[in-house]
Write a protein that holds these residues in place. Structure first.
Motif, mmCIF file in Angstrom:
data_model
loop_
_atom_site.group_PDB
_atom_site.id
_atom_site.type_symbol
_atom_site.label_atom_id
_atom_site.label_comp_id
_atom_site.label_asym_id
_atom_site.label_seq_id
_atom_site.Cartn_x
_atom_site.Cartn_y
_atom_site.Cartn_z
ATOM 1 N N SER A 6 0.814 -1.219 0.000
ATOM 2 C CA SER A 6 0.000 0.000 0.000
ATOM 3 C C SER A 6 0.853 1.278 0.000
ATOM 4 O O SER A 6 0.336 2.381 -0.061
ATOM 5 N N LEU A 7 2.160 1.104 0.045
ATOM 6 C CA LEU A 7 3.037 2.278 0.008
ATOM 7 C C LEU A 7 3.040 2.866 -1.399
ATOM 8 O O LEU A 7 2.901 2.139 -2.377
ATOM 9 N N PRO A 8 3.222 4.192 -1.511
ATOM 10 C CA PRO A 8 3.302 4.778 -2.845
ATOM 11 C C PRO A 8 4.602 4.375 -3.543
ATOM 12 O O PRO A 8 5.602 4.088 -2.885
ATOM 13 N N ASN A 9 4.566 4.358 -4.869
ATOM 14 C CA ASN A 9 5.796 4.153 -5.642
ATOM 15 C C ASN A 9 6.493 5.505 -5.761
ATOM 16 O O ASN A 9 5.893 6.470 -6.239
ATOM 17 N N ILE A 10 7.734 5.544 -5.339
ATOM 18 C CA ILE A 10 8.462 6.821 -5.349
ATOM 19 C C ILE A 10 9.674 6.731 -6.265
ATOM 20 O O ILE A 10 10.454 5.775 -6.172
#
Ligand code: OAD
Length: 241
Positions: free
Chosen positions: A6-10
């Motif tokens: 669920s973490l954003p792609n950075i």
């Protein structure tokens, strides 16, 4: 820690400004001159063909400087290594820098799109070799035993490395941050536009607003050693990592 889906792609793009507080000069300070030559003048295949000793000398000097005792990673490099530990493969670190300060700061996966100072490349086989000493047109290449070694640097007019992987990451990015880069050199300067078109939130972190500042959704102004750790800590606490 394994990366939570669920973490954003950075995607993070760094430039010379992140290493400025580690004692390495940026490209466009000092009027961009080195021994009265513009940086562009010593960083082209044409310069290497016409005046190889000047080009070897330029990179030998920079390689030696990188290994001086007082050139060490600063808080911004360390913070990005901390972010990598928390975000894992959800984060991609792309650097235009040819120094190894991200690695020395603890980052494990670094895409050096403009090559590396501590590496030499055979101009014939394209094999690369870890290289810490000076070398020039008299140095024997370990692979072909001829004098074919060139700096493992992407010069103006050459194609940067890892472009496929970088464009792929940009197409999936939820967040893009450019740190310590003036936005003068393409294709890196165009990454913000691509990330934005793909729906990413875009951030600039620089000592002063860069030339494409208007393209960024958010802007942090100040020295990288202050603004990068702040941004990293906020991100880590936001996602309760
Ligand atoms: P530049 O020298 O063009 O820009 C460095 C940026 O860092 C500037 O916008 C500065 O304001 C900013 N800066 C300086 N000190 C800073 C600090 N302490 N904290 C944060 N920001 C700071 O360097 P790059 O954009 O990296 O290419 O240059 C891009 C490419 O052009 C380089 O990779 C190199 C060069 O010619 C090749 O060698 C192929």
């Amino acid at each position: 820690m394994s990366a939570n889906q669920s973490l954003p792609n950075i995607v993070i793009l760094t430039g010379a400004g992140i290493s400025a507080e580690s004692g390495l000069k940026t490209f466009r300070d000092n009027d961009g001159l080195w021994e009265n030559h513009s940086v562009e003048e010593v960083a082209t295949p044409e310069a290497f063909e016409q005046n190889p000793s000047l080009v070897y000398r330029f990179y030998n000097a920079r390689r030696a400087q990188l290994q001086e005792d007082d050139v060490v990673p600063n808080a911004a490099h360390l913070a990005l290594a901390k972010l990598e530990k928390a975000f894992g493969h959800k984060m991609m670190l792309v650097t235009q820098n040819v120094d190894d300060l991200h690695e020395r700061g603890g980052s494990e996966s670094v895409y050096h799109m403009h090559g590396k100072l501590l590496s030499a490349r055979c101009a014939i086989s394209q094999q690369t070799f870890d290289w810490r000493e000076s070398f020039d047109h008299t140095t024997q290449c370990p692979c072909c035993k001829r004098v074919t070694l060139r700096p493992d640097i992407v010069w103006f007019g050459e194609i940067p490395m890892y472009m496929e992987e970088i464009y792929d990451a940009l197409s999936q990015a939820d967040m893009f941050i450019a740190i310590g880069t003036s936005g003068n050199v393409y294709p890196a300067a165009g990454f913000v536009q691509i990330a934005k078109e793909n729906g990413a939130h875009t951030i600039e972190a620089n000592l002063e607003p860069g030339v494409s500042n208007a393209l960024f959704d958010e802007s942090f102004t100040g020295p990288a050693s202050r603004i990068v750790p702040q941004w990293v800590d906020e991100l880590i606490s936001k996602y309760a990592l």
